[in-house]
Design an enzyme around this catalytic site. Sequence first.
Site, PDB file in Angstrom:
ATOM      1  N   GLY A 179      -6.787   6.524 -13.633  1.00 43.71           N
ATOM      2  CA  GLY A 179      -7.890   7.469 -13.781  1.00 43.71           C
ATOM      3  C   GLY A 179      -7.635   8.721 -12.967  1.00 43.71           C
ATOM      4  O   GLY A 179      -6.772   8.756 -12.100  1.00 43.71           O
TER       5      GLY A 179
ATOM      6  N   GLU B 217       0.829  -1.207   0.000  1.00 44.94           N
ATOM      7  CA  GLU B 217       0.000   0.000   0.000  1.00 44.94           C
ATOM      8  C   GLU B 217       0.863   1.257   0.000  1.00 44.94           C
ATOM      9  O   GLU B 217       0.528   2.250  -0.639  1.00 44.94           O
ATOM     10  CB  GLU B 217      -0.967   0.028   1.181  1.00 44.94           C
ATOM     11  CG  GLU B 217      -1.909   1.224   1.096  1.00 44.94           C
ATOM     12  CD  GLU B 217      -3.164   1.081   1.925  1.00 44.94           C
ATOM     13  OE1 GLU B 217      -3.963   2.043   1.884  1.00 44.94           O
ATOM     14  OE2 GLU B 217      -3.359   0.061   2.593  1.00 44.94           O
TER      15      GLU B 217
ATOM     16  N   HIS C 254      -4.538   0.928 -14.132  1.00 44.82           N
ATOM     17  CA  HIS C 254      -5.505   1.957 -14.579  1.00 44.82           C
ATOM     18  C   HIS C 254      -5.165   3.262 -13.885  1.00 44.82           C
ATOM     19  O   HIS C 254      -5.080   3.316 -12.653  1.00 44.82           O
ATOM     20  CB  HIS C 254      -6.932   1.531 -14.222  1.00 44.82           C
ATOM     21  CG  HIS C 254      -7.942   2.627 -14.403  1.00 44.82           C
ATOM     22  ND1 HIS C 254      -8.345   3.052 -15.641  1.00 44.82           N
ATOM     23  CD2 HIS C 254      -8.596   3.387 -13.491  1.00 44.82           C
ATOM     24  CE1 HIS C 254      -9.226   4.046 -15.481  1.00 44.82           C
ATOM     25  NE2 HIS C 254      -9.389   4.259 -14.196  1.00 44.82           N
TER      26      HIS C 254
ATOM     27  N   HIS D 223      -0.499 -14.372  -0.627  1.00 41.44           N
ATOM     28  CA  HIS D 223       0.851 -14.674  -0.166  1.00 41.44           C
ATOM     29  C   HIS D 223       1.176 -16.089  -0.637  1.00 41.44           C
ATOM     30  O   HIS D 223       0.476 -17.040  -0.276  1.00 41.44           O
ATOM     31  CB  HIS D 223       0.950 -14.555   1.349  1.00 41.44           C
ATOM     32  CG  HIS D 223       0.450 -13.247   1.866  1.00 41.44           C
ATOM     33  ND1 HIS D 223       1.049 -12.037   1.552  1.00 41.44           N
ATOM     34  CD2 HIS D 223      -0.605 -12.938   2.655  1.00 41.44           C
ATOM     35  CE1 HIS D 223       0.401 -11.056   2.148  1.00 41.44           C
ATOM     36  NE2 HIS D 223      -0.611 -11.584   2.817  1.00 41.44           N
ATOM     37  N   VAL D 224       2.212 -16.233  -1.468  1.00 41.35           N
ATOM     38  CA  VAL D 224       2.483 -17.524  -2.104  1.00 41.35           C
ATOM     39  C   VAL D 224       3.778 -18.189  -1.655  1.00 41.35           C
ATOM     40  O   VAL D 224       3.991 -19.363  -1.940  1.00 41.35           O
ATOM     41  CB  VAL D 224       2.466 -17.387  -3.650  1.00 41.35           C
ATOM     42  CG1 VAL D 224       1.094 -16.953  -4.128  1.00 41.35           C
ATOM     43  CG2 VAL D 224       3.528 -16.421  -4.137  1.00 41.35           C
TER      44      VAL D 224
END
Length: 141
Positions: A109, A63, A107, A90-91
């Site tokens: 905008g 974030e 995107h 989370h892998v």
Amino acid sequence: MKYTNQEILAACNKMCQNTLMETLNIEFTQIGDDFLIAKMPVTPRVHQPDGVLHGGASVALAESVGSAGAYFFLNSDEVTIRGIEIAANHVKSIRDGYVYAHASIIHKGRTTQLWQIKITNEDGALISLIKLTTIALPNKK
């Protein structure tokens, strides 16, 4: 006003002072036309109890880099950026070293922005894949 990439990185790192980003030792390292990268050390301060990177720390990193990217790519001092939705997968776990958050704009905008943030380890292996939606709110005058 148009900023150079070095000015943007310096401003991002300055914004981290006295914030959660400073607490997590997040450092902005690279910027391009449609991406921003930051790194964070993986130490016991960001571990969950079993000694691996806490998912919440990964989300905070994501974030932070996505919101900073939205602010600078909109190139306007007249808005405040807020995250309005975030989803993380989370892998892979990691115990030490650095993770790198590569935020790419999907995107752009005027009001909402959609970001994909890939968090990888030092070898480039995917740790987390995160989608962030931000909103640009007009500054109160």
